[in-house]
Design an enzyme around this catalytic site. Structure first.
Site, PDB file in Angstrom:
ATOM      1  N   LEU A 123      -0.376 -10.720  -8.025  1.00  0.00           N
ATOM      2  CA  LEU A 123       0.277 -10.373  -8.900  1.00  0.00           C
ATOM      3  C   LEU A 123       1.744 -10.574  -8.941  1.00  0.00           C
ATOM      4  O   LEU A 123       2.558 -10.903  -9.757  1.00  0.00           O
ATOM      5  CB  LEU A 123      -0.446  -9.283  -9.752  1.00  0.00           C
ATOM      6  CG  LEU A 123       0.268  -9.120 -11.254  1.00  0.00           C
ATOM      7  CD1 LEU A 123      -1.258  -9.160 -11.880  1.00  0.00           C
ATOM      8  CD2 LEU A 123       0.734  -7.788 -11.410  1.00  0.00           C
ATOM      9  N   ARG A 124       2.300  -9.941  -7.836  1.00  0.00           N
ATOM     10  CA  ARG A 124       3.840  -9.774  -7.759  1.00  0.00           C
ATOM     11  C   ARG A 124       4.446 -10.604  -7.039  1.00  0.00           C
ATOM     12  O   ARG A 124       5.255 -10.284  -6.073  1.00  0.00           O
ATOM     13  CB  ARG A 124       4.075  -8.152  -7.192  1.00  0.00           C
ATOM     14  CG  ARG A 124       3.423  -7.166  -8.341  1.00  0.00           C
ATOM     15  CD  ARG A 124       3.541  -5.765  -8.098  1.00  0.00           C
ATOM     16  NE  ARG A 124       3.167  -4.922  -8.904  1.00  0.00           N
ATOM     17  CZ  ARG A 124       3.656  -4.576 -10.234  1.00  0.00           C
ATOM     18  NH1 ARG A 124       4.881  -5.051 -10.535  1.00  0.00           N
ATOM     19  NH2 ARG A 124       2.938  -3.782 -11.017  1.00  0.00           N
ATOM     20  N   SER A 207      -6.539 -10.839  -4.721  1.00  0.00           N
ATOM     21  CA  SER A 207      -6.580 -10.113  -5.781  1.00  0.00           C
ATOM     22  C   SER A 207      -6.339 -10.941  -7.059  1.00  0.00           C
ATOM     23  O   SER A 207      -7.211 -11.826  -7.373  1.00  0.00           O
ATOM     24  CB  SER A 207      -5.301  -9.026  -5.775  1.00  0.00           C
ATOM     25  OG  SER A 207      -5.306  -8.208  -6.643  1.00  0.00           O
ATOM     26  N   ASN A 235     -14.348 -10.646 -12.830  1.00  0.00           N
ATOM     27  CA  ASN A 235     -15.009 -10.684 -14.021  1.00  0.00           C
ATOM     28  C   ASN A 235     -13.959 -10.069 -14.932  1.00  0.00           C
ATOM     29  O   ASN A 235     -14.298  -8.856 -15.721  1.00  0.00           O
ATOM     30  CB  ASN A 235     -16.282  -9.713 -14.080  1.00  0.00           C
ATOM     31  CG  ASN A 235     -17.036  -9.725 -15.382  1.00  0.00           C
ATOM     32  OD1 ASN A 235     -17.696  -9.020 -15.585  1.00  0.00           O
ATOM     33  ND2 ASN A 235     -16.792 -10.865 -16.379  1.00  0.00           N
ATOM     34  N   GLU A 317      -9.019  -1.365  -5.110  1.00  0.00           N
ATOM     35  CA  GLU A 317     -10.060  -1.811  -4.328  1.00  0.00           C
ATOM     36  C   GLU A 317     -11.601  -1.570  -4.949  1.00  0.00           C
ATOM     37  O   GLU A 317     -12.528  -2.412  -4.817  1.00  0.00           O
ATOM     38  CB  GLU A 317      -9.981  -1.519  -2.880  1.00  0.00           C
ATOM     39  CG  GLU A 317     -10.786  -2.578  -1.816  1.00  0.00           C
ATOM     40  CD  GLU A 317     -10.455  -3.938  -1.944  1.00  0.00           C
ATOM     41  OE1 GLU A 317     -11.052  -4.843  -1.362  1.00  0.00           O
ATOM     42  OE2 GLU A 317      -9.216  -4.128  -2.304  1.00  0.00           O
ATOM     43  N   LEU A 319     -12.304  -1.355  -8.176  1.00  0.00           N
ATOM     44  CA  LEU A 319     -12.653  -2.156  -9.223  1.00  0.00           C
ATOM     45  C   LEU A 319     -12.738  -3.616  -8.676  1.00  0.00           C
ATOM     46  O   LEU A 319     -13.796  -4.112  -9.093  1.00  0.00           O
ATOM     47  CB  LEU A 319     -11.254  -2.251  -9.959  1.00  0.00           C
ATOM     48  CG  LEU A 319     -10.838  -0.847 -10.704  1.00  0.00           C
ATOM     49  CD1 LEU A 319      -9.430  -1.049 -11.302  1.00  0.00           C
ATOM     50  CD2 LEU A 319     -11.905  -0.523 -11.823  1.00  0.00           C
ATOM     51  N   HIS A 348      -6.745  -2.006  -1.056  1.00  0.00           N
ATOM     52  CA  HIS A 348      -6.112  -3.152  -1.656  1.00  0.00           C
ATOM     53  C   HIS A 348      -4.847  -3.524  -0.699  1.00  0.00           C
ATOM     54  O   HIS A 348      -3.882  -2.736  -0.986  1.00  0.00           O
ATOM     55  CB  HIS A 348      -5.907  -2.914  -3.011  1.00  0.00           C
ATOM     56  CG  HIS A 348      -6.117  -4.199  -3.770  1.00  0.00           C
ATOM     57  ND1 HIS A 348      -7.184  -4.824  -4.068  1.00  0.00           N
ATOM     58  CD2 HIS A 348      -5.106  -4.699  -4.675  1.00  0.00           C
ATOM     59  CE1 HIS A 348      -6.968  -5.797  -4.960  1.00  0.00           C
ATOM     60  NE2 HIS A 348      -5.880  -5.879  -5.267  1.00  0.00           N
ATOM     61  N   TRP A 350      -2.660  -5.883   2.729  1.00  0.00           N
ATOM     62  CA  TRP A 350      -2.262  -7.058   3.207  1.00  0.00           C
ATOM     63  C   TRP A 350      -2.978  -7.180   4.761  1.00  0.00           C
ATOM     64  O   TRP A 350      -3.379  -8.218   5.067  1.00  0.00           O
ATOM     65  CB  TRP A 350      -0.982  -7.381   3.625  1.00  0.00           C
ATOM     66  CG  TRP A 350      -0.376  -8.027   2.259  1.00  0.00           C
ATOM     67  CD1 TRP A 350       0.210  -7.626   1.109  1.00  0.00           C
ATOM     68  CD2 TRP A 350      -0.676  -9.562   1.733  1.00  0.00           C
ATOM     69  NE1 TRP A 350       0.418  -8.544   0.184  1.00  0.00           N
ATOM     70  CE2 TRP A 350       0.209  -9.749   0.505  1.00  0.00           C
ATOM     71  CE3 TRP A 350      -1.410 -10.587   2.502  1.00  0.00           C
ATOM     72  CZ2 TRP A 350      -0.029 -11.069  -0.309  1.00  0.00           C
ATOM     73  CZ3 TRP A 350      -1.485 -11.605   1.734  1.00  0.00           C
ATOM     74  CH2 TRP A 350      -0.773 -11.922   0.575  1.00  0.00           C
TER      75      TRP A 350
END
Length: 377
Positions: A123-124, A207, A235, A317, A319, A348, A350
């Site tokens: 996302l970033r 992600s 989802n 993670e 979620l 979550h 790398w």
């Protein structure tokens, strides 16, 4: 609404959502601190800190010759040598749909093979490099293989989709048409200068990039023959995600997140939901992973900020794992070609996604794409 208020609501929302999912009990509210990615701010991108991320585990491919037959040692049009080395070129590709040049890191196939692997960021996503070459070691992982790595640079919060309206980034209105770029414009450039066939590609992401990889594969099966998803959000139309995704996007871009797919419940949310498109993915080989949300070997926080970031990574993670399980249940309603791997530890971050890419390479990518080193002889 102030940025600090939105941040508090986002953090509190994470905790509430995780508690409702049974991930944590009696967790303190996530307020006050500003987390940044392991590469990014804690969000639906990836977790981490403002300090440099822990290095991804070393990967040493067999053999030491990085350019055995000379298919990598010249610059293609619009390219320069990238500082990450391993024959990666930083190329500038004009996008008519976005009316500006887009950077792409490319590692040519070792033997001039015509297969490509698109690697999507979180996302970033930064504007100077794709994190797969810095926070992970994709260029080393596939160094000996006969497949071209295609790593678009930029596209923060984009979900690699075509937005309904321009995005306002720091006062600059930009067209966001990443689906068009990745499926119509970039393939022409890659075919002309790197020999990548338009119909012979794999796609992978973490992600946000993982969710986007699945959505793009579902919509463009003529382009993508294999897809890998690492800690994706499978989802986005699930209860709670209509709130979490826009809050995470605003936390990063300070922009209107509904410029992407419209208001929650709009048809385009469903069009980009991998779970709702499971029927279109069952004939495509998939490698899908998620962690347990239990801290593991890459999670050793040494400061209060790092502890905070680790906590956010646990929630994120969790979620991802929940949505991945739901996606698996939907996929398994009929025969499919997906492999699901659930790590016993890992949040979550790398380090885990680097491991996931190594595993996906061996388990599926090279076989499906016929991209083993010997395929070039």
């Amino acid at each position: 609404m102030s940025h600090s208020t939105l941040r508090r609501r986002f953090a509190a929302g994470l905790t509430a959502l995780a508690t409702a999912a049974g991930l944590i009990v009696g967790a303190p509210a996530l307020v006050g601190a500003q987390a940044t990615e392991q590469g990014s701010s804690a969000s639906l991108g990836s977790a981490g800190s403002s300090a440099p991320p822990p290095p991804a585990p070393a990967f040493r491919p067999a053999g030491g010759d990085e350019n055995p037959v000379g298919f990598r040692n010249w610059l293609r049009p619009g390219c320069e040598w990238d500082p990450v080395a391993s024959w990666v070129q930083l190329c500038t590709v004009h996008s008519p749909s976005m009316n500006r040049p887009i950077k792409v890191q490319v590692q040519p196939a070792r033997f001039g093979g015509n297969a490509g692997l698109y690697l999507l960021d979180g996302l970033r996503a930064r504007d100077d490099w794709n994190a797969w070459t810095h926070d992970a070691q994709a260029q080393r992982i596939f160094l000996q293989d006969n497949i071209t790595l295609v790593m678009p640079v930029g596209g923060q919060v984009s979900f690699y989709s075509d937005w309904e309206r321009p995005i306002n980034l720091g006062g600059n209105l930009l067209e966001y048409k990443y689906e068009t770029f990745l499926t119509q414009e970039l393939p022409n450039y890659l075919a002309d200068h790197f020999g990548v066939r338009r119909d012979n590609n794999a796609i992978a992401g973490l992600s946000m990039g993982g969710s986007a990889a699945a959505a793009l594969a579902a919509k463009h099966p003529d382009q993508f023959k294999q897809v890998s998803v690492f800690s994706g959000y499978m989802n986005p139309t699930a209860p709670g995600m209509y709130t979490m995704i826009p809050l995470a996007m605003f936390d990063q871009c300070r922009c209107d997140p509904f410029a992407m797919w419209g208001l929650p419940g709009s048809p385009r949310w469903g069009e980009n939901d991998p779970l709702l498109n499971a029927a279109k993915l069952r004939d495509i080989p998939m490698y899908v992973t998620a962690g347990s949300a239990i801290p593991g070997q890459y999670d050793q926080p040494s400061s209060l900020q790092a502890v905070f970031n680790t906590f956010n990574g646990i929630i994120l993670e969790g979620l991802s794992r929940g949505s991945t399980l739901a996606f698996q249940n939907t996929m398994n309603a009929a025969p499919n070609k997906a492999i699901f791997e659930y790590r016993t530890t890992g949040i979550h971050g790398w380090g885990y996604w680097n491991d996931d890419l190594i595993a996906a390479r061996s388990a599926q990518i090279l076989n499906v794409m016929n991209a083993h080193a010997w395929a070039g002889y």
